[in-house]
Write a protein that holds these residues in place. Structure first.
Motif, PDB file in Angstrom:
ATOM      1  N   UNK A  36      41.639  31.759 -20.249  1.00 53.79           N
ATOM      2  CA  UNK A  36      42.230  30.633 -21.466  1.00 53.79           C
ATOM      3  C   UNK A  36      41.664  31.042 -22.725  1.00 53.79           C
ATOM      4  N   UNK A  37      40.223  31.110 -22.835  1.00 48.23           N
ATOM      5  CA  UNK A  37      39.750  31.568 -24.004  1.00 48.23           C
ATOM      6  C   UNK A  37      39.843  32.731 -24.297  1.00 48.23           C
ATOM      7  N   UNK A  38      40.271  33.885 -23.574  1.00 51.90           N
ATOM      8  CA  UNK A  38      40.540  35.334 -23.804  1.00 51.90           C
ATOM      9  C   UNK A  38      42.070  35.124 -24.798  1.00 51.90           C
ATOM     10  N   UNK A  39      43.232  34.201 -23.943  1.00 55.21           N
ATOM     11  CA  UNK A  39      44.232  34.304 -24.533  1.00 55.21           C
ATOM     12  C   UNK A  39      44.308  33.472 -25.818  1.00 55.21           C
ATOM     13  N   UNK A  40      43.493  32.404 -26.002  1.00 57.97           N
ATOM     14  CA  UNK A  40      43.473  31.499 -27.443  1.00 57.97           C
ATOM     15  C   UNK A  40      42.946  32.478 -28.330  1.00 57.97           C
ATOM     16  N   UNK A  41      41.892  33.175 -28.051  1.00 57.02           N
ATOM     17  CA  UNK A  41      41.302  34.048 -29.086  1.00 57.02           C
ATOM     18  C   UNK A  41      42.360  35.306 -29.392  1.00 57.02           C
ATOM     19  N   UNK A  42      43.103  35.808 -28.404  1.00 49.72           N
ATOM     20  CA  UNK A  42      44.133  36.912 -28.933  1.00 49.72           C
ATOM     21  C   UNK A  42      45.205  36.336 -29.714  1.00 49.72           C
ATOM     22  N   UNK A  43      45.570  34.988 -29.336  1.00 47.66           N
ATOM     23  CA  UNK A  43      46.561  34.575 -30.260  1.00 47.66           C
ATOM     24  C   UNK A  43      46.446  33.607 -31.331  1.00 47.66           C
ATOM     25  N   UNK A  44      45.151  33.159 -31.342  1.00 47.69           N
ATOM     26  CA  UNK A  44      44.621  32.048 -32.591  1.00 47.69           C
ATOM     27  C   UNK A  44      45.226  30.975 -32.352  1.00 47.69           C
ATOM     28  N   UNK A  45      45.388  30.437 -31.337  1.00 49.03           N
ATOM     29  CA  UNK A  45      46.155  29.185 -30.818  1.00 49.03           C
ATOM     30  C   UNK A  45      45.189  28.406 -30.097  1.00 49.03           C
ATOM     31  N   UNK A 126      53.239  35.704 -29.864  1.00 48.98           N
ATOM     32  CA  UNK A 126      52.553  34.433 -30.051  1.00 48.98           C
ATOM     33  C   UNK A 126      51.376  34.506 -31.086  1.00 48.98           C
ATOM     34  N   UNK A 127      50.969  35.411 -31.252  1.00 48.16           N
ATOM     35  CA  UNK A 127      49.914  35.752 -32.175  1.00 48.16           C
ATOM     36  C   UNK A 127      50.290  35.223 -33.517  1.00 48.16           C
ATOM     37  N   UNK A 128      49.250  34.639 -34.015  1.00 48.57           N
ATOM     38  CA  UNK A 128      49.192  33.659 -35.500  1.00 48.57           C
ATOM     39  C   UNK A 128      48.160  34.195 -36.410  1.00 48.57           C
ATOM     40  N   UNK A 129      48.378  34.403 -37.601  1.00 46.65           N
ATOM     41  CA  UNK A 129      47.338  34.748 -38.652  1.00 46.65           C
ATOM     42  C   UNK A 129      46.452  33.355 -38.915  1.00 46.65           C
ATOM     43  N   UNK A 130      45.298  33.683 -38.986  1.00 47.77           N
ATOM     44  CA  UNK A 130      44.358  32.533 -39.374  1.00 47.77           C
ATOM     45  C   UNK A 130      43.435  33.100 -40.585  1.00 47.77           C
TER      46      UNK A 130
END
Length: 131
Positions: A36-45, A126-130
């Motif tokens: 979960x953390x890996x996917x959230x880090x990769x997508x910035x979601x 699904x990747x977003x810019x931050x």
């Protein structure tokens, strides 16, 4: 997600230990948090998108099985990697499964883990810019 992962493991005929002193529950929860953390880090979601949910389940299963193998807690020989049939012929239709004779159960297991782990290509949509 926990129940979906347990169902996926059950579908793959991997049994989880229900003993209170078993490490399966802790390893499974750790794998869920890690993926979960890996996917959230990769997508910035903040949450896993619906389109990545099934991929996340496979990734958790892959992480769980790889960890159990690394710890020596998984007997690869008991997993079934046999093809359903070597050759099927019905009239003029002939189906033959391409099965390597020199594939060991461990090589097949490792190939299956690579399949389950996916890669970051699935996350691009699904990747977003931050900032």
């Amino acid at each position: 997600m926990y129940l979906d992962v347990v169902m996926r493991l059950s579908a793959l005929e991997v049994t989880l230990s229900s003993a209170p002193s078993s490490s399966d529950d802790m390893l499974l929860k750790h794998a869920i948090d890690k993926i979960t953390n890996h996917i959230n880090n990769q997508t910035n979601l903040i949450a896993i998108p619906v389109g990545l949910y099934k991929i996340a389940i496979d990734m958790v299963v892959g992480e769980f099985l790889l960890t159990k193998k690394a710890m020596g807690l998984l007997d690869i020989e008991t997993l079934n990697f046999e093809a359903v049939a070597k050759q099927v012929q019905d009239g003029d239709t002939n189906v033959v499964f391409a099965v390597e004779a020199n594939n060991t159960p461990e090589a097949q297991f490792n190939a299956f883990i690579v399949y389950l782990q996916h890669n970051e290509v699935d996350f691009i949509r699904y990747r977003v810019l931050t900032w």
